[in-house]
Structure formats: C-alpha cells, structure tokens
Design a protein around this motif. Structure first.
Motif, PDB file in Angstrom:
ATOM      1  N   MET A 142       0.773  -1.201   0.219  1.00  0.00           N
ATOM      2  CA  MET A 142       0.103   0.032  -0.080  1.00  0.00           C
ATOM      3  C   MET A 142       0.922   1.200   0.056  1.00  0.00           C
ATOM      4  SD  MET A 142      -2.901   0.602   2.581  1.00  0.00           S
ATOM      5  CE  MET A 142      -3.196   2.551   3.094  1.00  0.00           C
ATOM      6  N   ILE A 143       0.769   2.001  -0.746  1.00  0.00           N
ATOM      7  CA  ILE A 143       1.312   3.511  -1.242  1.00  0.00           C
ATOM      8  C   ILE A 143       0.914   4.523  -0.231  1.00  0.00           C
ATOM      9  CG2 ILE A 143       2.111   5.323  -2.620  1.00  0.00           C
ATOM     10  CD1 ILE A 143       1.890   2.999  -4.677  1.00  0.00           C
ATOM     11  N   LYS A 144       1.654   5.168   0.574  1.00  0.00           N
ATOM     12  CA  LYS A 144       0.976   6.047   1.761  1.00  0.00           C
ATOM     13  C   LYS A 144       1.615   7.318   1.284  1.00  0.00           C
ATOM     14  CE  LYS A 144       0.464   2.830   5.487  1.00  0.00           C
ATOM     15  NZ  LYS A 144       0.812   2.862   6.834  1.00  0.00           N
ATOM     16  N   ASN A 145       2.570   7.525   0.541  1.00  0.00           N
ATOM     17  CA  ASN A 145       3.189   8.771   0.010  1.00  0.00           C
ATOM     18  C   ASN A 145       3.425   8.599  -1.570  1.00  0.00           C
ATOM     19  OD1 ASN A 145       4.137  11.423  -0.219  1.00  0.00           O
ATOM     20  ND2 ASN A 145       5.849  11.194   1.170  1.00  0.00           N
ATOM     21  N   LYS A 146       2.387   9.018  -2.033  1.00  0.00           N
ATOM     22  CA  LYS A 146       2.146   9.028  -3.682  1.00  0.00           C
ATOM     23  C   LYS A 146       3.278   9.866  -4.424  1.00  0.00           C
ATOM     24  CE  LYS A 146      -2.520   7.224  -3.968  1.00  0.00           C
ATOM     25  NZ  LYS A 146      -2.973   7.138  -2.574  1.00  0.00           N
ATOM     26  N   LYS A 147       3.474  11.214  -3.729  1.00  0.00           N
ATOM     27  CA  LYS A 147       4.209  11.899  -4.304  1.00  0.00           C
ATOM     28  C   LYS A 147       5.932  11.474  -4.403  1.00  0.00           C
ATOM     29  CE  LYS A 147       6.263  16.554  -3.721  1.00  0.00           C
ATOM     30  NZ  LYS A 147       6.409  17.800  -2.804  1.00  0.00           N
ATOM     31  N   ASP A 148       6.318  10.887  -3.159  1.00  0.00           N
ATOM     32  CA  ASP A 148       7.651  10.412  -3.211  1.00  0.00           C
ATOM     33  C   ASP A 148       7.618   8.938  -4.027  1.00  0.00           C
ATOM     34  OD1 ASP A 148       8.463  12.331  -1.597  1.00  0.00           O
ATOM     35  OD2 ASP A 148       8.646  10.808   0.345  1.00  0.00           O
ATOM     36  N   PHE A 149       6.629   8.239  -4.092  1.00  0.00           N
ATOM     37  CA  PHE A 149       6.651   7.198  -5.211  1.00  0.00           C
ATOM     38  C   PHE A 149       6.748   7.692  -6.504  1.00  0.00           C
ATOM     39  CE2 PHE A 149       4.353   3.988  -7.625  1.00  0.00           C
ATOM     40  CZ  PHE A 149       4.943   2.843  -7.134  1.00  0.00           C
ATOM     41  N   VAL A 209       7.603  10.700  -7.897  1.00  0.00           N
ATOM     42  CA  VAL A 209       8.769  11.506  -7.995  1.00  0.00           C
ATOM     43  C   VAL A 209      10.270  10.815  -7.874  1.00  0.00           C
ATOM     44  CG1 VAL A 209      10.301  13.514  -7.090  1.00  0.00           C
ATOM     45  CG2 VAL A 209       7.748  13.805  -7.414  1.00  0.00           C
ATOM     46  N   TRP A 210      10.475   9.996  -6.653  1.00  0.00           N
ATOM     47  CA  TRP A 210      11.617   9.542  -6.412  1.00  0.00           C
ATOM     48  C   TRP A 210      11.615   8.108  -6.941  1.00  0.00           C
ATOM     49  CZ3 TRP A 210      15.746  12.242  -5.363  1.00  0.00           C
ATOM     50  CH2 TRP A 210      15.542  13.230  -4.440  1.00  0.00           C
ATOM     51  N   GLY A 211      10.472   7.252  -6.628  1.00  0.00           N
ATOM     52  CA  GLY A 211      10.705   5.892  -7.135  1.00  0.00           C
ATOM     53  C   GLY A 211      10.509   5.644  -8.794  1.00  0.00           C
ATOM     54  N   VAL A 212       9.267   5.979  -9.407  1.00  0.00           N
ATOM     55  CA  VAL A 212       9.082   5.740 -10.736  1.00  0.00           C
ATOM     56  C   VAL A 212       9.880   6.453 -11.690  1.00  0.00           C
ATOM     57  CG1 VAL A 212       7.302   5.797 -12.325  1.00  0.00           C
ATOM     58  CG2 VAL A 212       6.847   4.893 -10.062  1.00  0.00           C
ATOM     59  N   THR A 213      10.269   7.633 -11.177  1.00  0.00           N
ATOM     60  CA  THR A 213      11.349   8.437 -12.233  1.00  0.00           C
ATOM     61  C   THR A 213      12.453   7.847 -12.311  1.00  0.00           C
ATOM     62  OG1 THR A 213       9.790  10.326 -11.384  1.00  0.00           O
ATOM     63  CG2 THR A 213      12.035  10.943 -12.646  1.00  0.00           C
ATOM     64  N   PHE A 214      12.975   7.778 -10.962  1.00  0.00           N
ATOM     65  CA  PHE A 214      14.373   6.944 -11.011  1.00  0.00           C
ATOM     66  C   PHE A 214      14.748   5.830 -11.586  1.00  0.00           C
ATOM     67  CE2 PHE A 214      15.560  10.767  -8.221  1.00  0.00           C
ATOM     68  CZ  PHE A 214      16.854  10.997  -8.778  1.00  0.00           C
ATOM     69  N   ILE A 215      13.715   5.029 -11.451  1.00  0.00           N
ATOM     70  CA  ILE A 215      13.964   3.626 -12.097  1.00  0.00           C
ATOM     71  C   ILE A 215      13.690   3.980 -13.587  1.00  0.00           C
ATOM     72  CG2 ILE A 215      12.517   1.459 -11.942  1.00  0.00           C
ATOM     73  CD1 ILE A 215      12.425   1.339  -9.122  1.00  0.00           C
ATOM     74  N   SER A 216      12.753   4.461 -13.815  1.00  0.00           N
ATOM     75  CA  SER A 216      12.458   4.926 -15.332  1.00  0.00           C
ATOM     76  C   SER A 216      13.903   5.302 -16.061  1.00  0.00           C
ATOM     77  CB  SER A 216      11.357   5.568 -15.836  1.00  0.00           C
ATOM     78  OG  SER A 216      10.170   5.292 -15.161  1.00  0.00           O
ATOM     79  N   LEU A 217      14.521   6.316 -15.449  1.00  0.00           N
ATOM     80  CA  LEU A 217      15.693   6.848 -15.806  1.00  0.00           C
ATOM     81  C   LEU A 217      16.622   5.792 -15.856  1.00  0.00           C
ATOM     82  CD1 LEU A 217      15.887  10.448 -14.301  1.00  0.00           C
ATOM     83  CD2 LEU A 217      15.594   9.830 -16.668  1.00  0.00           C
ATOM     84  N   ALA A 218      16.860   5.031 -14.881  1.00  0.00           N
ATOM     85  CA  ALA A 218      17.737   3.971 -14.860  1.00  0.00           C
ATOM     86  C   ALA A 218      17.726   2.872 -16.028  1.00  0.00           C
ATOM     87  CB  ALA A 218      17.664   3.128 -13.563  1.00  0.00           C
ATOM     88  N   ILE A 234      10.754   4.365  -3.549  1.00  0.00           N
ATOM     89  CA  ILE A 234       9.668   3.265  -3.311  1.00  0.00           C
ATOM     90  C   ILE A 234       9.320   2.767  -1.952  1.00  0.00           C
ATOM     91  CG2 ILE A 234       8.659   1.066  -4.234  1.00  0.00           C
ATOM     92  CD1 ILE A 234       9.516   1.721  -6.909  1.00  0.00           C
ATOM     93  N   VAL A 235      10.519   2.412  -1.329  1.00  0.00           N
ATOM     94  CA  VAL A 235      10.548   1.876  -0.288  1.00  0.00           C
ATOM     95  C   VAL A 235      10.015   2.889   0.705  1.00  0.00           C
ATOM     96  CG1 VAL A 235      11.793   0.809   1.678  1.00  0.00           C
ATOM     97  CG2 VAL A 235      12.035  -0.174  -0.219  1.00  0.00           C
ATOM     98  N   ASN A 236      10.508   4.092   0.556  1.00  0.00           N
ATOM     99  CA  ASN A 236      10.166   5.092   1.893  1.00  0.00           C
ATOM    100  C   ASN A 236       8.682   5.350   1.639  1.00  0.00           C
ATOM    101  OD1 ASN A 236      12.705   5.403   3.029  1.00  0.00           O
ATOM    102  ND2 ASN A 236      13.374   6.958   1.728  1.00  0.00           N
ATOM    103  N   SER A 237       8.355   5.495   0.328  1.00  0.00           N
ATOM    104  CA  SER A 237       6.741   5.921   0.048  1.00  0.00           C
ATOM    105  C   SER A 237       5.946   4.726   0.638  1.00  0.00           C
ATOM    106  CB  SER A 237       6.408   6.045  -1.259  1.00  0.00           C
ATOM    107  OG  SER A 237       6.627   4.732  -2.039  1.00  0.00           O
TER     108      SER A 237
END
Length: 139
Positions: A1-8, A10-19, A50-53
């Motif tokens: 369950m995602i509790k912080n969608k902005k971090d998910f 901004v940090w999670g999806v964006t950086f994994i996509s860039l990687a 992703i983990v922090n979110s």
C-alpha cells in the motif's frame, strides 16, 4: 500500500525509469562503465523512493516520540556541558596550583590526571542525566 504517492512517483518511478532508459542507451551505444555506475545509482535512488513511500513517516506517535527524545537529549547535553564547564574551571585551577612545583614530571602527571577526570565527568554526567530524564519521563 502506497502511503506517500508524491515520493513514489517523484523518487521511485522517475529514477527507475531513468535507470532503465540509461541501461538501454548503454547497450545501444558503446559499452562504458560510467553509464553502468549511473544506472545502478539511479536504480538505488528509485528503489529507496519506493520503499520510503510505502511507510508513513508522518505518524503522530513517532513524531511525538522524536520530540520527547530530542528534548531528553537536549537536557542531558545541557547538564553535561554545565558540568564540563565546572570541571574545566577546576582543571585550570589545578594548573594554577601546580605551576609552582619543582619537578616538571609531577606537574605533567597532575595535568594528565585532571584532564582524565574532566573527560570522565563529562561522559558520565551526560549518561546519568539521560538516565534521570528517561526515568522521569516514564513515571
């Protein structure tokens, strides 16, 4: 369950996509170590996001506990600094009293002993102040 969608996002999806994009470009062009390092770094940032979110950091109980812990830390450090100031004054008083000794080795041993006592008092005063305030809080 995602509790912080902005971090998910901004940090999670964006950086994994860039990687993944960097990895594809790395194999499309000449293979080099720099893009591989950047890919692994971006992937780690994305995974961390992703983990922090997934965890809610704005939990009120944790925030209250952090405030109480920081207040205890502040009070204990304040007491330790006050006791250390007193010990430093005593240290300089000891230097003043030992300045008239005829043997330099006796004076140096006295300085060393006073310095060790000041250091020990500083450490133990902070330790005992923390114990005191933790017990006071738990009552």
């Amino acid at each position: 369950m995602i509790k912080n969608k902005k971090d998910f996002v901004v940090w999670g999806v964006t950086f994994i996509s860039l990687a993944l994009l960097q990895l594809v470009l790395c194999f499309a062009r000449d293979f080099d170590y720099y893009p591989v390092m950047m890919t692994s770094l971006m992937f780690m940032f994305g995974l961390n996001g992703i983990v922090n979110s997934m965890f809610d950091e704005s939990d009120k109980e944790r925030e209250e506990q952090r405030k109480v812990d920081s207040a205890i830390e502040f009070k204990a450090n304040n007491i330790a600094i006050t006791v250390t100031k007193i010990c430093v004054v005593l240290f300089f008083g000891g230097i003043y009293l030992l300045r008239g000794t005829t043997w330099i080795t006796e004076a140096l041993m006295g300085y060393g002993m006073v310095a060790m006592v000041v250091f020990d008092v500083m450490i133990f005063s902070e330790f005992f102040a923390k114990i005191y305030y933790i017990r006071k809080r738990n009552k």
